[in-house]
Motif scaffolding. Sequence first.
Motif, short mmCIF file in Angstrom:
data_model
loop_
_atom_site.label_atom_id
_atom_site.label_comp_id
_atom_site.label_asym_id
_atom_site.label_seq_id
_atom_site.Cartn_x
_atom_site.Cartn_y
_atom_site.Cartn_z
N LEU A 1 77.47 56.66 84.07
CA LEU A 1 77.18 55.26 83.51
C LEU A 1 78.34 54.28 83.52
CD1 LEU A 1 75.49 53.26 82.08
CD2 LEU A 1 75.90 54.24 79.98
N ASN A 2 79.46 55.31 83.15
CA ASN A 2 80.98 54.62 82.99
C ASN A 2 81.34 54.09 84.57
OD1 ASN A 2 83.24 54.08 81.44
ND2 ASN A 2 84.35 55.52 82.42
N LYS A 3 81.21 54.88 85.59
CA LYS A 3 81.49 54.44 86.68
C LYS A 3 80.56 53.08 87.31
CE LYS A 3 83.66 54.18 90.90
NZ LYS A 3 85.14 53.63 90.71
N LYS A 4 79.42 53.14 86.82
CA LYS A 4 78.44 51.98 87.19
C LYS A 4 78.97 50.73 86.62
CE LYS A 4 73.96 54.50 88.14
NZ LYS A 4 72.80 54.63 87.56
N ALA B 1 88.13 53.73 87.27
CA ALA B 1 88.07 52.35 87.73
C ALA B 1 88.51 52.16 89.20
CB ALA B 1 88.55 51.19 86.83
N ALA B 2 89.68 53.04 89.55
CA ALA B 2 90.43 52.47 90.91
C ALA B 2 90.05 53.49 91.97
CB ALA B 2 91.98 53.05 90.39
N VAL B 3 89.47 54.69 91.66
CA VAL B 3 88.95 55.62 92.77
C VAL B 3 87.79 56.28 92.26
CG1 VAL B 3 91.47 56.29 93.45
CG2 VAL B 3 90.33 57.72 91.63
N ALA B 4 87.23 56.99 93.44
CA ALA B 4 85.73 57.69 93.08
C ALA B 4 85.96 58.70 92.10
CB ALA B 4 85.55 58.47 94.46
N VAL B 5 84.86 58.90 91.27
CA VAL B 5 84.89 59.86 90.02
C VAL B 5 85.22 61.13 90.60
CG1 VAL B 5 83.25 60.78 88.32
CG2 VAL B 5 83.12 58.32 88.85
N SER B 6 84.67 61.63 91.63
CA SER B 6 84.87 62.90 92.18
C SER B 6 86.48 63.19 92.57
CB SER B 6 84.12 63.05 93.44
OG SER B 6 84.40 62.24 94.58
N ILE C 1 78.90 62.67 93.53
CA ILE C 1 78.81 62.49 94.95
C ILE C 1 77.23 62.10 95.17
CG2 ILE C 1 78.89 63.79 97.04
CD1 ILE C 1 81.21 65.14 96.00
N ILE C 2 76.52 62.79 94.45
CA ILE C 2 74.92 62.52 94.89
C ILE C 2 74.53 61.22 94.45
CG2 ILE C 2 72.48 63.31 94.23
CD1 ILE C 2 73.62 66.10 94.03
N ILE C 3 75.09 60.51 93.13
CA ILE C 3 74.49 59.42 92.77
C ILE C 3 75.08 58.40 93.23
CG2 ILE C 3 74.50 58.11 90.48
CD1 ILE C 3 72.34 60.51 90.31
N PHE C 4 76.30 58.45 93.48
CA PHE C 4 76.99 57.13 94.03
C PHE C 4 77.19 57.33 95.49
CE2 PHE C 4 78.88 57.42 89.96
CZ PHE C 4 78.24 56.17 89.27
N GLY C 5 76.80 58.51 96.34
CA GLY C 5 76.64 58.63 97.71
C GLY C 5 78.39 58.55 98.21
N ASN C 6 79.05 59.13 97.35
CA ASN C 6 80.71 58.99 97.95
C ASN C 6 80.63 59.91 99.06
OD1 ASN C 6 81.17 57.63 95.75
ND2 ASN C 6 81.48 59.24 94.48
N LYS C 7 81.53 59.29 100.17
CA LYS C 7 81.70 60.07 101.49
C LYS C 7 83.08 60.76 101.50
CE LYS C 7 79.16 56.93 104.36
NZ LYS C 7 79.20 56.13 105.87
#
Length: 417
Positions: free
Chosen positions: A119-122, A186-191, A362-368
């Motif tokens: 939720l935070n990243k969204k 906020a700056a990079v991917a959560v992973s 990775i699953i929710i946001f589809g991060n490559k």
Amino acid sequence: MESRVLSGATTFAGIPHLRKLPRENASCCFVSARPIGTVAEGGNLIWGRHLRPALLLESSPVSKAEILRPCLAAASSPAEGSDSAGEVKPVGFFDKYPVLVTGFFFFMWYFLNVIFNILNKKIYNYFPYPYFVSVVHLLVGVVYCLISWTVGLPKRAPMDSNLLKLLIPVAVCHALGHVTSNVSFAAVAVSFTHTIKALEPFFNASASQFILGQPIPLTLWLSLAPVVLGVSMASMTELSFNWTGFISAMISNISFTYRSIYSKKAMTDMDSTNLYAYISIIALLVCIPPAIFLEGPQLIKHGFNDAIAKVGLVKFISDLFWVGMFYHLYNQLATNTLERVAPLTHAVGNVLKRVFVIGFSIIIFGNKISTQTGIGTVIAIAGVAIYSFIKAKLEEEKRDQNRPLKFMMDLLGYDRS
């Protein structure tokens, strides 16, 4: 929690030398003795809300009955878990299986943290203001604590100047670590942020070794090498890499390491729920000024309007409320878990939690992610697993060494409650 009482007694084969203590008279079953572990004998009292042995109290205000358990009374008194009539009282499920309680704390900590991170990243995808969002996280938690105190769940613990001095550094570290984590999110991917934060056991071990003076075995240091290597590999090829996200995550590691150390010291006279409530209040006061100074003008000019235009006023307010609620609840459970385990064990559990967060993000946001980043992440997690195994073995060996001393104290009738 681990505890030690160091006294001036000499040791042989790891067992303190027990001197035969003189009796006051033949008719009395109490033994005259000085309190073990007093400052005059070189005793070392450490923190811990569960560590209040009667033997560690000063001798002048404590009666002999409070220092030593009467031998005859102990032999004739009803067994523990039974009442005066000799009827056995039922033992609660959670008292009988404390490991399950600790496991439940870990599970809920992981589950709520995953929801919070998603939720935070969204929110950052349409409202990139980490300082303001950090204030909202703490504000919702503080309101929750005030309401809980009002209804008496839990009852508010009193605050004094000495305890406040202990909590201020904890709260400052908590505020700094919280804000820098959000800047990284906020700056990079959560992973990627959680991959960098996997280095927290390394910082924790370093603080224990060089600041607290607690020696860390070489095997533990070697087990942390794969963690450092894996994080380095993941960072070099991370597609969302930028220095703001990387440096902020590293500052967060250092801040939370100090928070864990100071929190353990501050648990002397207060339960963890009240402890975290006071920390949240102080941290909120620390976070408000930089949020106003750094993001205030942008928020008033276009920040709020842009967010409302994208998702609507109701969803915007709802998202901020729920992300703050999940943040407080998962941190509350993390604090409760810290109360039950040692700081390094808590740090390892914190890293294992990141496995779930990385996977779900990775699953929710589809991060490559690149192949090297994936391999580096796996190596880092494998290093944490090795570290956890070695740490558990060392703790088990330590308990085995202390069992003869525990048996002797039980045999002599010492009251260690």
